[in-house]
Design a protein around this motif. Structure first.
Motif, short mmCIF file in Angstrom:
data_model
loop_
_atom_site.label_atom_id
_atom_site.label_comp_id
_atom_site.label_asym_id
_atom_site.label_seq_id
_atom_site.Cartn_x
_atom_site.Cartn_y
_atom_site.Cartn_z
N GLU A 1 -8.68 -3.40 -0.01
CA GLU A 1 -8.46 -3.14 1.43
C GLU A 1 -8.15 -1.66 1.65
OE1 GLU A 1 -6.53 -7.56 2.16
OE2 GLU A 1 -5.29 -5.78 2.51
N SER A 2 -7.34 -1.12 0.74
CA SER A 2 -7.00 0.30 0.82
C SER A 2 -8.26 1.16 0.61
CB SER A 2 -5.95 0.63 -0.24
OG SER A 2 -5.77 2.02 -0.36
N GLU B 1 -10.14 1.34 3.67
CA GLU B 1 -9.53 2.27 4.64
C GLU B 1 -9.88 3.72 4.31
OE1 GLU B 1 -5.28 1.91 5.03
OE2 GLU B 1 -5.43 -0.21 5.55
N TRP B 2 -9.78 4.06 3.03
CA TRP B 2 -10.10 5.44 2.62
C TRP B 2 -11.59 5.71 2.84
CZ3 TRP B 2 -7.31 9.54 0.32
CH2 TRP B 2 -5.99 9.28 -0.02
N ARG C 1 -2.45 5.36 1.62
CA ARG C 1 -3.55 4.79 2.39
C ARG C 1 -3.34 5.07 3.87
NH1 ARG C 1 -3.32 -1.73 1.52
NH2 ARG C 1 -4.73 -1.81 3.29
N SER D 1 -3.34 3.56 6.71
CA SER D 1 -2.49 2.73 7.58
C SER D 1 -1.00 2.83 7.23
CB SER D 1 -2.93 1.27 7.49
OG SER D 1 -2.77 0.79 6.17
#
Ligand SMILES: CC(C)(COP(=O)(O)OP(=O)(O)OC[C@H]1O[C@@H](n2cnc3c(N)ncnc32)[C@H](O)[C@@H]1OP(=O)(O)O)[C@@H](O)C(=O)NCCC(=O)NCCS
Length: 188
Positions: free
Chosen positions: A19-20, A23-24, A112, A114
């Motif tokens: 998930e990270s 995001e990146w 990350r 978020s």
């Protein structure tokens, strides 16, 4: 009050790490040492490859382990909250090449997207400094690009003393540096 903790890399964070990663939007994540996976032909979306990468990161923390050509031994520390992966910090044990001496420094970190803006980078850098002390290092070089205000403040908050701001002209051309680098030393 930081409600996260620092922990060695663990394969149990695979889902959250992915998930990270999304995001990146890139494997080029400061502090994560994801480039190590490429050196072993590992696809980090695959759970068993991810576990192998985690194992290599553990090995790289041991100075009797020979990392791939051109890479320094390093300790990797993850920032996590419960089952969530939030970021990473890499502590290179030596400035073993021109890239680290001029641009990368001893420590790299990334949070990350978020999870940014909540003190986690300072928390991670402090953890890396503690690890460096335990390894017997006397001082560390921490660098950031001139435009990276958040990173500069992180370093300064952790005791970084600005040594110089090196213009890109002073770097060898193939390092791909396009803006000045702020070089800080932190005495341990
Ligand atoms: C740089 C980075 C690690 C900061 O992480 P973070 O967890 O948001 O940082 P923190 O919340 O711990 O804040 C650290 C300091 O930066 C300041 N800061 C954070 N975000 C900022 C922003 N967008 N603009 C200006 N200052 C900012 C904070 O106020 C704090 O300073 P202070 O101690 O003087 O109050 C994060 O933005 C990131 O991962 N960026 C991409 C990767 C990167 O640049 N890594 C560093 C390479 S040198």
């Amino acid at each position: 009050m930081i409600d996260a903790k620092l922990t060695p890399p663990s394969a149990s964070f695979h889902a959250s790490w992915l998930e990270s990663y999304d995001e990146w939007g890139t494997l080029d994540q400061d502090g994560a040492a994801a480039f190590v996976a490429a050196r072993y032909d590992l696809d980090l979306r695959d759970a068993s490859h991810f576990a192998q990468w985690v194992n290599v990161l553990h090995q790289m923390a041991k100075d009797d382990f020979q990392p791939p050509e051109g890479l320094a031994n390093q300790s990797t520390i993850w920032v996590v909250r419960d089952n969530a992966y939030l970021g990473a910090v890499s502590l290179r044990h030596s400035l073993m090449n021109e890239y680290l001496t001029e641009v990368g420094g001893h420590i790299g970190y990334g949070i990350r997207p978020s999870a940014r803006g909540h003190g986690l980078a300072k928390f991670a850098l402090k953890g890396a400094l503690e690890e460096a002390r335990e390894l017997g290092m006397e001082r560390v070089l921490v660098t950031c690009k001139q435009s990276n205000v958040a990173s500069a403040r992180t370093i300064e908050s952790c005791g970084g003393i600005l040594e110089s701001v090196r213009p890109p002209e002073s770097f060898v051309a193939d390092l791909g540096v396009t803006e000045p680098i702020r070089r800080y030393w932190i005495d341990l």
